[in-house]
Design a protein around this motif. Sequence first.
Motif, mmCIF file in Angstrom:
data_model
loop_
_atom_site.group_PDB
_atom_site.id
_atom_site.type_symbol
_atom_site.label_atom_id
_atom_site.label_comp_id
_atom_site.label_asym_id
_atom_site.label_seq_id
_atom_site.Cartn_x
_atom_site.Cartn_y
_atom_site.Cartn_z
ATOM 1 N N MET A 65 28.886 40.708 33.911
ATOM 2 C CA MET A 65 29.945 41.785 34.147
ATOM 3 C C MET A 65 30.876 41.567 35.306
ATOM 4 S SD MET A 65 29.860 45.798 34.310
ATOM 5 C CE MET A 65 29.376 45.823 36.117
ATOM 6 N N ALA A 66 30.182 41.053 36.484
ATOM 7 C CA ALA A 66 31.242 40.662 37.492
ATOM 8 C C ALA A 66 31.972 39.446 37.007
ATOM 9 C CB ALA A 66 30.287 40.543 38.705
ATOM 10 N N ILE A 98 37.617 37.675 35.570
ATOM 11 C CA ILE A 98 38.518 36.640 34.975
ATOM 12 C C ILE A 98 39.844 36.984 34.860
ATOM 13 C CG2 ILE A 98 38.641 35.488 32.832
ATOM 14 C CD1 ILE A 98 35.836 35.373 32.371
ATOM 15 N N LEU A 99 40.178 38.190 34.160
ATOM 16 C CA LEU A 99 41.795 38.433 34.002
ATOM 17 C C LEU A 99 42.542 38.437 35.435
ATOM 18 C CD1 LEU A 99 43.802 39.170 32.170
ATOM 19 C CD2 LEU A 99 43.109 41.443 32.491
ATOM 20 N N PRO A 100 41.756 38.908 36.754
ATOM 21 C CA PRO A 100 42.620 39.260 37.928
ATOM 22 C C PRO A 100 42.840 37.430 38.492
ATOM 23 C CG PRO A 100 40.975 40.538 38.132
ATOM 24 C CD PRO A 100 40.769 39.842 36.697
ATOM 25 N N LEU A 101 41.690 36.746 38.022
ATOM 26 C CA LEU A 101 41.928 35.427 38.445
ATOM 27 C C LEU A 101 43.083 34.574 37.719
ATOM 28 C CD1 LEU A 101 40.482 33.021 40.271
ATOM 29 C CD2 LEU A 101 39.177 32.475 38.203
ATOM 30 N N VAL A 102 43.159 34.830 36.426
ATOM 31 C CA VAL A 102 44.091 33.871 35.778
ATOM 32 C C VAL A 102 45.408 34.726 35.511
ATOM 33 C CG1 VAL A 102 42.284 32.574 34.462
ATOM 34 C CG2 VAL A 102 43.607 34.695 33.410
ATOM 35 N N LYS A 113 47.413 43.731 37.444
ATOM 36 C CA LYS A 113 48.092 44.687 38.114
ATOM 37 C C LYS A 113 48.764 45.997 37.207
ATOM 38 C CE LYS A 113 48.827 42.590 42.666
ATOM 39 N NZ LYS A 113 49.824 42.124 43.488
ATOM 40 N N GLN A 114 49.623 45.328 36.273
ATOM 41 C CA GLN A 114 50.257 46.345 35.397
ATOM 42 C C GLN A 114 49.314 47.026 34.469
ATOM 43 O OE1 GLN A 114 53.631 46.891 35.552
ATOM 44 N NE2 GLN A 114 53.068 48.683 33.866
ATOM 45 N N ALA A 115 48.143 46.285 34.160
ATOM 46 C CA ALA A 115 47.259 47.133 33.328
ATOM 47 C C ALA A 115 46.459 48.287 34.043
ATOM 48 C CB ALA A 115 46.080 46.184 32.808
#
Length: 71
Positions: A11-12, A17-21, A27-29
């Motif tokens: 889960m971590a 993954i999304l904040p990394l790529v 941030k918008q989400a």
Amino acid sequence: MKTLVLALCFMAVFEGILPLVAPAKWKQAVKTAADLPDAVLVRIAAVLVAGGLAAVWLITLYWNCLLYTSP
């Protein structure tokens, strides 16, 4: 216990993954989610929890069916 720890670790990984790529889109989400009413967030969370539990149950049934059937 080992399975629970592995699940939390995965889960971590998936959460990161999304904040990394795509940090700007992440941030918008998060900003969009923060602006939603609490009732909407509760419904979304309930659907995600129910869907996750259903998926775990179905996968467990499938694996047990494969495990206990003879070729």
